[in-house]
Design an enzyme around this catalytic site. Structure first.
Site, PDB file in Angstrom:
ATOM      1  N   ASN A  91     -10.874  22.666  -0.033  1.00 42.71           N
ATOM      2  CA  ASN A  91     -11.571  23.792   0.613  1.00 42.71           C
ATOM      3  C   ASN A  91     -12.370  24.606  -0.393  1.00 42.71           C
ATOM      4  OD1 ASN A  91      -9.178  24.724  -0.532  1.00 42.71           O
ATOM      5  ND2 ASN A  91      -9.003  26.434   0.905  1.00 42.71           N
ATOM      6  N   ASP A 149      -6.801  20.853   4.410  1.00 38.58           N
ATOM      7  CA  ASP A 149      -5.911  22.000   4.152  1.00 38.58           C
ATOM      8  C   ASP A 149      -6.614  23.350   4.299  1.00 38.58           C
ATOM      9  OD1 ASP A 149      -3.494  23.313   3.430  1.00 38.58           O
ATOM     10  OD2 ASP A 149      -4.438  23.783   1.528  1.00 38.58           O
ATOM     11  N   HIS A 176      -2.135  19.968   7.192  1.00 36.15           N
ATOM     12  CA  HIS A 176      -1.778  21.388   7.261  1.00 36.15           C
ATOM     13  C   HIS A 176      -1.458  21.614   8.742  1.00 36.15           C
ATOM     14  CE1 HIS A 176      -2.854  25.851   6.706  1.00 36.15           C
ATOM     15  NE2 HIS A 176      -2.873  25.702   8.019  1.00 36.15           N
ATOM     16  N   HIS A 229       3.246  22.000   2.855  1.00 29.88           N
ATOM     17  CA  HIS A 229       3.922  23.308   2.949  1.00 29.88           C
ATOM     18  C   HIS A 229       4.687  23.579   4.242  1.00 29.88           C
ATOM     19  CE1 HIS A 229       0.257  24.254   5.102  1.00 29.88           C
ATOM     20  NE2 HIS A 229      -0.462  24.568   4.045  1.00 29.88           N
ATOM     21  N   ASN A 275      -0.389  31.480   4.232  1.00 29.85           N
ATOM     22  CA  ASN A 275      -0.477  30.605   5.394  1.00 29.85           C
ATOM     23  C   ASN A 275       0.073  29.216   5.060  1.00 29.85           C
ATOM     24  OD1 ASN A 275      -1.106  29.442   7.801  1.00 29.85           O
ATOM     25  ND2 ASN A 275      -3.310  29.325   7.450  1.00 29.85           N
ATOM     26  N   ASP A 302       1.041  25.285  -3.624  1.00 30.92           N
ATOM     27  CA  ASP A 302      -0.024  25.927  -2.825  1.00 30.92           C
ATOM     28  C   ASP A 302      -0.609  27.107  -3.617  1.00 30.92           C
ATOM     29  OD1 ASP A 302      -1.815  26.563  -0.862  1.00 30.92           O
ATOM     30  OD2 ASP A 302      -0.335  27.135   0.648  1.00 30.92           O
ATOM     31  N   HIS A 306      -6.648  34.616  -5.653  1.00 37.41           N
ATOM     32  CA  HIS A 306      -7.653  35.449  -4.990  1.00 37.41           C
ATOM     33  C   HIS A 306      -8.011  36.595  -5.923  1.00 37.41           C
ATOM     34  CE1 HIS A 306      -7.684  33.510  -1.107  1.00 37.41           C
ATOM     35  NE2 HIS A 306      -6.359  33.516  -1.078  1.00 37.41           N
TER      36      HIS A 306
HETATM   37 ZN   LIG Z   1      -2.437  24.819   3.886  1.00 35.31          ZN
END
Ligand SMILES: [Zn+2]
Length: 425
Positions: A91, A149, A176, A229, A275, A302, A306
């Site tokens: 992503n 994901d 995901h 996850h 998430n 994960d 940020h």
């Molecule tokens: Zn994910």
């Protein structure tokens, strides 16, 4: 040619535990024994010498969000966490749905030279859930794990086609699990805590429904699948039953999902927004049981950096995700009531097999094997201090927490990239 020797440690790998020095030349282990000498000596007294860790799930943010992390800073965090290989989630911006982008990610990883960066590929173009990405081209470019994901693939017919397309290529699809129609605007786990705080909830069912659907698609197609996850007790039970049925499924859990509950959101601090969301004590217990009995194959971080200003936003606007690479081993070592061999299995050789790199990572510590190693002190206590992390971001939920277990040295491709807890490059 220089010879690196790791002295005074205990080797622990898939074949057991024994005292021994390890000598490395030209990227490979050349000797395991006692009283070894070399040009460069790394002290491992009181430490375990393990195959390096493999993280199936990291967000390195490059290309697209270099203010939060770069492949270099993320690789440094990985090396400091004992990881010698990480799977970079797709992503990015642009997304990893073309050979050009995955090659860029791999090259940036090589340039940093701190661990092997394994680009994942998208399942659908742009992760939009509409049309399948070019699996064949991406597989030919060395991509093994495919995922959207951040998004689950919502359309069951498209997911069925994806599995049918993936099967002959020998690649692995990683889901995901999130039915998006059930999580619109969700900020945290749907439960008593969420209703007390008056925040919109992300029900466990949204994960479990897609997981159930995909387990049935694996049963239909016979094509392997990995589940990212997992966060709920029923998810663990679904995977346990699927494995009992002999289905080729694997699953991962994150350190935050087995150490933190939804009650952390009482603070309204977005550092705890993630998430899938933090869940309940019963879910933590189920994840731990799943790690103990082999239902859950891997701990994956994960790792989701940020930039500070984004995490300072109100809960409903702040992006989900937390750092993980530099604290994963310590949390597993501190919080899981497992023998160290099991902790290393779920951090190293089991995820190496899922990532398709078992030829070079998570190998037994023996002569002739590639020297990708983590030297860890399981009794070293330390306090997590966000400003001391190598990640470019600071969004760890563990600030101030005292944990046990520290990476002392990391050897990647025969090179000491972490020595005495410090990155060498
Ligand atoms: Zn994910």
């Amino acid at each position: 040619m220089s010879r690196v020797v790791i002295t005074g440690g205990t080797v622990v790998d898939q074949s057991g535990s024994r005292a021994g020095d390890v000598a490395i030349e030209d990227g490979r282990i050349v000797e395991v024994g006692t009283g070894l000498s070399g040009d460069r000596v790394l002290d491992a007294t009181g430490c375990i010498v393990s195959p390096g860790f493999v993280d199936l799930h990291v967000h390195l943010r490059e290309p697209g969000k270099e203010e939060a992390e770069t492949i270099e800073t993320g690789s440094r965090a990985a090396a400091l966490g004992g990881f010698t290989a990480v799977v970079a989630m797709p992503n990015t911006d642009p997304a990893q749905d073309s050979v050009a982008v995955v090659e860029f990610v791999r090259q940036q990883g090589r340039r940093a030279g701190l661990c092997e960066v394994l680009p994942s590929g998208c399942i659908t173009i742009g992760r939009n859930g509409d049309a399948l990405a070019p699996f064949g081209e991406l597989a030919a470019a060395g991509v093994h794990l495919f995922t959207d994901d951040g998004n689950g693939v919502q359309d069951p017919q498209l997911m069925r086609h994806a599995l049918e397309y993936a099967g002959p290529l020998g690649i692995v699809l990683a889901q995901h699990c999130e039915v998006a129609a059930l999580t619109k605007g969700a900020v945290m786990h749907e439960g008593s805590c969420c209703s007390r705080l008056g925040l919109p909830g992300w029900p466990a069912l949204a994960e479990e429904l897609m997981l159930f659907r995909d387990i049935e698609l694996v049963r239909l197609t016979g094509v392997p699948m990995h589940f990212l996850h997992l966060s709920t007790a029923r998810s663990v039970e679904l995977v346990r039953r699927a494995k009992a049925d002999g289905l080729p499924v694997t699953a991962e859990a994150t350190p935050h999902h087995f150490t933190l509950t939804d009650e952390m959101l009482d603070t309204y601090d977005a550092v705890y927004k993630v998430n899938p969301p933090l869940r309940t004590r019963a879910d933590i217990d189920a994840l731990k049981a799943g790690l103990a009995d082999g239902t859950i194959d891997a701990i994956a971080t994960d790792h989701a950096p940020h930039a500070p200003h984004t995490k300072e936003a109100p809960l409903d606007q702040a992006p989900p995700g937390m750092l993980g690479l530099e604290t994963a081993f310590a949390l597993a070592n501190t919080e899981l009531d497992l023998p160290i061999e099991r902790v290393l299995a779920v951090l190293s050789w089991q995820p190496a097999a899922i990532a398709g790199v078992a030829d070079r990572h998570g190998r037994p510590v023996q002569v002739g094997e590639p020297a990708n190693l983590a030297v860890i002190d399981p009794s070293h206590e330390w306090t997590v201090e966000p400003t001391r992390l190598a990640s470019k971001s600071r969004n760890t939920p563990y600030a101030g927490r005292v944990v046990r277990g520290k990476v002392r040295h990391t050897i990647f491709g025969g090179e000491p990239v972490v020595v005495d807890g410090n990155a060498t490059r």
